[in-house]
Design a protein around this motif. Structure first.
Motif, PDB file in Angstrom:
ATOM      1  N   ILE A  67       0.441   2.217 -13.909  1.00  0.00           N
ATOM      2  CA  ILE A  67      -0.315   2.216 -12.661  1.00  0.00           C
ATOM      3  C   ILE A  67      -1.584   1.384 -12.842  1.00  0.00           C
ATOM      4  O   ILE A  67      -2.428   1.696 -13.677  1.00  0.00           O
ATOM      5  CB  ILE A  67      -0.690   3.660 -12.253  1.00  0.00           C
ATOM      6  CG1 ILE A  67       0.572   4.515 -12.191  1.00  0.00           C
ATOM      7  CG2 ILE A  67      -1.435   3.665 -10.928  1.00  0.00           C
ATOM      8  CD1 ILE A  67       0.301   6.000 -12.178  1.00  0.00           C
ATOM      9  N   PHE A  68      -1.670   0.327 -12.050  1.00  0.00           N
ATOM     10  CA  PHE A  68      -2.857  -0.509 -12.032  1.00  0.00           C
ATOM     11  C   PHE A  68      -3.704  -0.091 -10.839  1.00  0.00           C
ATOM     12  O   PHE A  68      -3.270   0.716 -10.025  1.00  0.00           O
ATOM     13  CB  PHE A  68      -2.471  -1.992 -11.904  1.00  0.00           C
ATOM     14  CG  PHE A  68      -1.722  -2.521 -13.086  1.00  0.00           C
ATOM     15  CD1 PHE A  68      -2.391  -3.115 -14.141  1.00  0.00           C
ATOM     16  CD2 PHE A  68      -0.342  -2.419 -13.136  1.00  0.00           C
ATOM     17  CE1 PHE A  68      -1.692  -3.604 -15.231  1.00  0.00           C
ATOM     18  CE2 PHE A  68       0.370  -2.906 -14.223  1.00  0.00           C
ATOM     19  CZ  PHE A  68      -0.315  -3.502 -15.273  1.00  0.00           C
ATOM     20  N   ALA A  69      -4.888  -0.650 -10.683  1.00  0.00           N
ATOM     21  CA  ALA A  69      -5.758  -0.286  -9.570  1.00  0.00           C
ATOM     22  C   ALA A  69      -5.109  -0.557  -8.221  1.00  0.00           C
ATOM     23  O   ALA A  69      -5.290   0.195  -7.283  1.00  0.00           O
ATOM     24  CB  ALA A  69      -7.090  -1.021  -9.675  1.00  0.00           C
ATOM     25  N   GLY A  70      -4.298  -1.614  -8.093  1.00  0.00           N
ATOM     26  CA  GLY A  70      -3.712  -1.933  -6.794  1.00  0.00           C
ATOM     27  C   GLY A  70      -2.193  -2.003  -6.780  1.00  0.00           C
ATOM     28  O   GLY A  70      -1.596  -2.138  -5.727  1.00  0.00           O
ATOM     29  N   THR A  71      -1.568  -1.956  -7.949  1.00  0.00           N
ATOM     30  CA  THR A  71      -0.113  -2.074  -8.011  1.00  0.00           C
ATOM     31  C   THR A  71       0.452  -1.043  -8.978  1.00  0.00           C
ATOM     32  O   THR A  71      -0.286  -0.376  -9.691  1.00  0.00           O
ATOM     33  CB  THR A  71       0.315  -3.474  -8.477  1.00  0.00           C
ATOM     34  OG1 THR A  71      -0.144  -3.667  -9.812  1.00  0.00           O
ATOM     35  CG2 THR A  71      -0.209  -4.557  -7.563  1.00  0.00           C
ATOM     36  N   GLU A  72       1.780  -0.961  -8.970  1.00  0.00           N
ATOM     37  CA  GLU A  72       2.441  -0.009  -9.857  1.00  0.00           C
ATOM     38  C   GLU A  72       3.808  -0.541 -10.246  1.00  0.00           C
ATOM     39  O   GLU A  72       4.493  -1.164  -9.442  1.00  0.00           O
ATOM     40  CB  GLU A  72       2.589   1.328  -9.135  1.00  0.00           C
ATOM     41  CG  GLU A  72       3.180   2.407  -9.985  1.00  0.00           C
ATOM     42  CD  GLU A  72       3.152   3.758  -9.287  1.00  0.00           C
ATOM     43  OE1 GLU A  72       3.961   4.603  -9.657  1.00  0.00           O
ATOM     44  OE2 GLU A  72       2.326   3.956  -8.377  1.00  0.00           O
ATOM     45  N   THR A  73       4.194  -0.299 -11.490  1.00  0.00           N
ATOM     46  CA  THR A  73       5.523  -0.639 -11.979  1.00  0.00           C
ATOM     47  C   THR A  73       6.138   0.626 -12.531  1.00  0.00           C
ATOM     48  O   THR A  73       5.555   1.281 -13.396  1.00  0.00           O
ATOM     49  CB  THR A  73       5.449  -1.719 -13.077  1.00  0.00           C
ATOM     50  OG1 THR A  73       4.808  -2.878 -12.545  1.00  0.00           O
ATOM     51  CG2 THR A  73       6.833  -2.082 -13.578  1.00  0.00           C
ATOM     52  N   ASP A  74       7.313   0.980 -12.018  1.00  0.00           N
ATOM     53  CA  ASP A  74       8.009   2.196 -12.445  1.00  0.00           C
ATOM     54  C   ASP A  74       9.355   1.834 -13.042  1.00  0.00           C
ATOM     55  O   ASP A  74      10.193   1.237 -12.366  1.00  0.00           O
ATOM     56  CB  ASP A  74       8.242   3.128 -11.255  1.00  0.00           C
ATOM     57  CG  ASP A  74       6.947   3.562 -10.609  1.00  0.00           C
ATOM     58  OD1 ASP A  74       6.165   4.238 -11.286  1.00  0.00           O
ATOM     59  OD2 ASP A  74       6.722   3.230  -9.435  1.00  0.00           O
ATOM     60  N   ALA A  91       0.182  -3.928  -3.712  1.00  0.00           N
ATOM     61  CA  ALA A  91      -1.001  -3.248  -3.172  1.00  0.00           C
ATOM     62  C   ALA A  91      -0.812  -2.854  -1.711  1.00  0.00           C
ATOM     63  O   ALA A  91      -1.345  -1.844  -1.259  1.00  0.00           O
ATOM     64  CB  ALA A  91      -2.237  -4.126  -3.334  1.00  0.00           C
ATOM     65  N   ASP A  92      -0.020  -3.639  -0.950  1.00  0.00           N
ATOM     66  CA  ASP A  92       0.192  -3.327   0.461  1.00  0.00           C
ATOM     67  C   ASP A  92       1.268  -2.265   0.684  1.00  0.00           C
ATOM     68  O   ASP A  92       1.540  -1.872   1.803  1.00  0.00           O
ATOM     69  CB  ASP A  92       0.525  -4.590   1.255  1.00  0.00           C
ATOM     70  CG  ASP A  92       1.880  -5.197   0.884  1.00  0.00           C
ATOM     71  OD1 ASP A  92       2.555  -4.681  -0.041  1.00  0.00           O
ATOM     72  OD2 ASP A  92       2.267  -6.196   1.514  1.00  0.00           O
ATOM     73  N   GLY A  93       1.913  -1.798  -0.404  1.00  0.00           N
ATOM     74  CA  GLY A  93       2.927  -0.759  -0.289  1.00  0.00           C
ATOM     75  C   GLY A  93       4.355  -1.266  -0.267  1.00  0.00           C
ATOM     76  O   GLY A  93       5.300  -0.494  -0.283  1.00  0.00           O
ATOM     77  N   VAL A 123      14.284  -4.989  -1.330  1.00  0.00           N
ATOM     78  CA  VAL A 123      12.857  -5.018  -1.017  1.00  0.00           C
ATOM     79  C   VAL A 123      12.661  -4.223   0.270  1.00  0.00           C
ATOM     80  O   VAL A 123      13.323  -4.482   1.274  1.00  0.00           O
ATOM     81  CB  VAL A 123      12.336  -6.459  -0.854  1.00  0.00           C
ATOM     82  CG1 VAL A 123      10.845  -6.456  -0.520  1.00  0.00           C
ATOM     83  CG2 VAL A 123      12.599  -7.264  -2.120  1.00  0.00           C
ATOM     84  N   ILE A 124      11.741  -3.250   0.209  1.00  0.00           N
ATOM     85  CA  ILE A 124      11.455  -2.383   1.351  1.00  0.00           C
ATOM     86  C   ILE A 124       9.990  -2.550   1.749  1.00  0.00           C
ATOM     87  O   ILE A 124       9.102  -2.507   0.900  1.00  0.00           O
ATOM     88  CB  ILE A 124      11.749  -0.900   1.009  1.00  0.00           C
ATOM     89  CG1 ILE A 124      13.223  -0.743   0.636  1.00  0.00           C
ATOM     90  CG2 ILE A 124      11.395   0.004   2.181  1.00  0.00           C
ATOM     91  CD1 ILE A 124      13.585   0.652   0.166  1.00  0.00           C
ATOM     92  N   SER A 125       9.758  -2.713   3.049  1.00  0.00           N
ATOM     93  CA  SER A 125       8.398  -2.886   3.563  1.00  0.00           C
ATOM     94  C   SER A 125       7.629  -1.569   3.454  1.00  0.00           C
ATOM     95  O   SER A 125       8.229  -0.509   3.264  1.00  0.00           O
ATOM     96  CB  SER A 125       8.437  -3.333   5.026  1.00  0.00           C
ATOM     97  OG  SER A 125       8.761  -2.233   5.858  1.00  0.00           O
ATOM     98  N   PRO A 126       6.311  -1.628   3.620  1.00  0.00           N
ATOM     99  CA  PRO A 126       5.513  -0.393   3.599  1.00  0.00           C
ATOM    100  C   PRO A 126       5.913   0.606   4.682  1.00  0.00           C
ATOM    101  O   PRO A 126       5.671   1.795   4.549  1.00  0.00           O
ATOM    102  CB  PRO A 126       4.078  -0.890   3.819  1.00  0.00           C
ATOM    103  CG  PRO A 126       4.090  -2.306   3.368  1.00  0.00           C
ATOM    104  CD  PRO A 126       5.463  -2.821   3.696  1.00  0.00           C
ATOM    105  N   THR A 127       6.572   0.131   5.747  1.00  0.00           N
ATOM    106  CA  THR A 127       6.998   1.033   6.823  1.00  0.00           C
ATOM    107  C   THR A 127       8.430   1.526   6.641  1.00  0.00           C
ATOM    108  O   THR A 127       8.950   2.244   7.487  1.00  0.00           O
ATOM    109  CB  THR A 127       6.881   0.334   8.190  1.00  0.00           C
ATOM    110  OG1 THR A 127       7.718  -0.825   8.187  1.00  0.00           O
ATOM    111  CG2 THR A 127       5.443  -0.042   8.494  1.00  0.00           C
TER     112      THR A 127
END
Length: 188
Positions: free
Chosen positions: A91-98, A127-129, A156-160
């Protein structure tokens, strides 16, 4: 899904995403993303804010869940799913890799027929989700080891929650994949 705290939030997110037929297969990934996000939010409260200045937070966890579905909810039969998921999150401040490894037992509860699934995939969250899932998303075998379904690729899935991109070798509709493999049809 009986959980408390962070895992309770995982269960809630999994239930929310399972309502969307088009992205049902990736509900597990979304739940894992939530775990990292919740951990990222809780980290400052736990007193590890210095980690953000020094670099990413690395979190490893394993959880299990059960997901029984009555006829008409996912398939035209009583469906059962029991999963164990291992999460290795950065987990970074604005992104994440799982990095995710999942073992899932899918069962037609009416006939007792089961398939075992072992998946390995990575979810990158911007960062935008927006979330990009890459890897083996379906790897189903019978009890005697016969391979039934294999799908790998990218989603790829959008934040919505809208599907932005899906490679041809991936079907993001869980019911269209698992119900026929277990001897039934998707719920209508």
């Amino acid at each position: 899904m009986r959980r408390v705290g962070v895992t309770g939030a995982l269960g809630a997110l999994l239930r929310t995403f399972r309502r969307r037929a088009a992205i049902r297969r990736f509900a597990m990934a979304a739940g894992v993303l939530l775990a990292g996000t919740v951990l990222g939010v809780l980290a400052p409260a736990a007193g590890i804010t210095a980690a953000w200045a020094d670099g990413p937070v690395h979190v490893k966890s394993t959880f299990t869940f059960e997901n029984p579905q009555p006829p008409g909810a996912l398939c035209d039969f009583n469906y059962g799913e029991v999963a164990t998921v291992s999460l290795d999150a950065i987990i970074f401040a604005g992104t994440e890799t799982d990095h995710i490894a999942a073992t899932v037992l899918h069962t037609n509860l009416d006939t007792g027929f089961s398939l075992t699934e072992v998946d390995h995939f990575t979810v990158f969250t911007a960062a935008d989700g927006q979330a990009k899932t890459v890897g083996i998303v379906w790897h189903l075998r019978t009890a005697d080891g016969q391979l039934v379904v294999v799908q790998a690729g990218q989603l790829v899935i959008s934040p919505t929650g809208e599907i932005i991109k899906v490679t041809p070798a991936v079907n993001p509709d869980t019911a269209a994949v698992i119900c026929p493999a277990l001897g039934g049809q998707p719920a209508t």
